[in-house]
Design an enzyme around this catalytic site. Structure first.
Site, PDB file in Angstrom:
ATOM      1  N   ASP A  10     -11.525   3.121   2.922  1.00  0.00           N
ATOM      2  CA  ASP A  10     -10.122   2.962   2.494  1.00  0.00           C
ATOM      3  C   ASP A  10      -9.484   4.345   2.533  1.00  0.00           C
ATOM      4  O   ASP A  10     -10.169   5.364   2.691  1.00  0.00           O
ATOM      5  CB  ASP A  10     -10.064   2.386   1.067  1.00  0.00           C
ATOM      6  N   SER A  11      -8.171   4.382   2.317  1.00  0.00           N
ATOM      7  CA  SER A  11      -7.486   5.664   2.258  1.00  0.00           C
ATOM      8  C   SER A  11      -7.847   6.434   0.978  1.00  0.00           C
ATOM      9  O   SER A  11      -7.616   7.631   0.903  1.00  0.00           O
ATOM     10  CB  SER A  11      -5.972   5.436   2.288  1.00  0.00           C
ATOM     11  N   TYR A  42      -1.948   5.944   3.318  1.00  0.00           N
ATOM     12  CA  TYR A  42      -1.813   5.541   4.713  1.00  0.00           C
ATOM     13  C   TYR A  42      -0.536   4.706   4.915  1.00  0.00           C
ATOM     14  O   TYR A  42       0.037   4.685   5.998  1.00  0.00           O
ATOM     15  CB  TYR A  42      -2.993   4.657   5.132  1.00  0.00           C
ATOM     16  N   CYS A  73      -9.005  -1.789   3.189  1.00  0.00           N
ATOM     17  CA  CYS A  73      -7.685  -1.174   3.171  1.00  0.00           C
ATOM     18  C   CYS A  73      -6.726  -2.161   3.823  1.00  0.00           C
ATOM     19  O   CYS A  73      -6.903  -2.518   5.000  1.00  0.00           O
ATOM     20  CB  CYS A  73      -7.734   0.133   3.969  1.00  0.00           C
ATOM     21  N   THR A  75      -3.681  -1.712   4.657  1.00  0.00           N
ATOM     22  CA  THR A  75      -2.863  -1.071   5.685  1.00  0.00           C
ATOM     23  C   THR A  75      -3.588  -1.043   7.027  1.00  0.00           C
ATOM     24  O   THR A  75      -3.013  -1.392   8.065  1.00  0.00           O
ATOM     25  CB  THR A  75      -2.495   0.357   5.226  1.00  0.00           C
ATOM     26  N   CYS A 185      -2.824  -4.991  -0.913  1.00  0.00           N
ATOM     27  CA  CYS A 185      -3.277  -3.610  -0.771  1.00  0.00           C
ATOM     28  C   CYS A 185      -4.461  -3.527  -1.718  1.00  0.00           C
ATOM     29  O   CYS A 185      -4.373  -4.006  -2.856  1.00  0.00           O
ATOM     30  CB  CYS A 185      -2.164  -2.655  -1.189  1.00  0.00           C
ATOM     31  N   THR A 186      -5.558  -2.930  -1.267  1.00  0.00           N
ATOM     32  CA  THR A 186      -6.776  -2.967  -2.093  1.00  0.00           C
ATOM     33  C   THR A 186      -6.666  -2.127  -3.369  1.00  0.00           C
ATOM     34  O   THR A 186      -7.519  -2.229  -4.249  1.00  0.00           O
ATOM     35  CB  THR A 186      -7.997  -2.511  -1.272  1.00  0.00           C
ATOM     36  N   HIS A 187      -5.626  -1.310  -3.461  1.00  0.00           N
ATOM     37  CA  HIS A 187      -5.391  -0.612  -4.726  1.00  0.00           C
ATOM     38  C   HIS A 187      -4.911  -1.597  -5.805  1.00  0.00           C
ATOM     39  O   HIS A 187      -5.062  -1.339  -6.994  1.00  0.00           O
ATOM     40  CB  HIS A 187      -4.314   0.467  -4.567  1.00  0.00           C
TER      41      HIS A 187
END
Ligand code: DGL
Length: 271
Positions: A10-11, A42, A73, A75, A185-187
């Protein structure tokens, strides 16, 4: 039976929502995680840049001879899926598994998508949802500031700034009457308690980390790649900037101290 590790990237910290789910769903698997903390976010970059970053992240993970590559991620999953499709090893992003789960979960056919700007501009979730449920109305909202909240550990359920930011972002989704929201978004699964509180208990949140981990399990089974040993899998974490901030948030998210398992790497070497 295949004892090679699974490579996850991931970012930054967001992909840990996938790792958190993989630890429960695939406890015997070894995981190598890369968080590109030196170049996060990202989601506000061009597709070309995201593609280049994703290719470098994968190159680094391939040095571990991973049996599967997991883009944790949203994105990368939505704007650079072709980079994953070209790999010789099995690979996945979050789009397919989460879109399918949402398309099946909605009862009023109104689905919200929260993602980064790049994800929302790609329309990838909408296209994927319509493959399963062509009738669904999809309302997508870019929520870039939520990424910074997570990276800075402003994730407490009572955090005033996080609550106000979530409220403002999801207004159009709630006003449209969505009964299902993809945390695209994985966040964002990390902020799920706040999002659930603000959206209301009746709204079903699609946790992209969980859906992706379930999908990985399925791919491993179908390709005979499962690690059938009985030991608990090893986990190693790499980041492209200093480890301290990453570790302090990761320790909370994963419920374990990962400091001794986390290292800096120079991602620019992988081109
Ligand atoms: N976790 C990421 C995603 O799922 C990226 C957020 C960002 O880097 O902008 O989209």
């Amino acid at each position: 039976m295949d004892k090679r590790p699974i490579g996850v990237f991931d970012s930054g910290l967001g992909g840990l929502s996938t790792v958190r789910a993989m630890k429960k769903i695939l406890p015997n698997e070894d995981i190598v995680y890369f968080g590109d903390t030196g170049r996060v976010p990202y989601g506000s970059r061009s597709n070309e840049t995201i593609e280049t970053y994703a290719a470098q992240d994968i190159k680094f993970l391939e040095t571990f001879s991973c049996k599967m590559i997991v883009a944790a991620c949203g994105t990368v999953s939505t704007t650079a899926a072709h980079v994953l499709d070209k790999l010789s090893e099995p690979a996945t992003g979050i789009t397919k598994p989460s879109a399918k789960a949402a398309a099946m979960a909605t009862t009023n056919n109104i689905i919200g998508v929260m993602g980064t700007s790049a994800t929302v501009n790609s329309n990838a979730f909408e296209a994927e949802i319509h493959k399963t449920n062509p009738e669904a109305k999809v309302v997508s909202v870019a929520c870039p500031l939520l990424v910074s909240l997570v990276e800075n550990n402003w994730i407490d359920i009572d955090d005033e700034v996080a609550n106000a930011t979530v409220k403002r972002y999801i207004k159009p989704i709630i006003e449209a009457g969505a009964d299902t929201i993809i945390l695209g978004c994985t966040h964002f699964p990390i902020l799920a308690p706040i999002i659930q509180k603000v959206a209301g208990g009746y709204v079903k949140l699609i946790d992209t980390g969980y859906e992706e981990a379930m999908y990985v399990k399925d791919v491993l089974r179908k390709n005979n790649l499962e690690n059938e040993s009985t030991h608990i899998g090893s986990r190693k974490y790499y980041v492209s900037d200093k480890t301290q901030n990453f570790c302090s948030v990761a320790n909370i998210l994963l419920g374990e101290d990962i400091e001794s398992k986390c290292e800096f790497i120079d991602i620019f070497k992988y081109i």
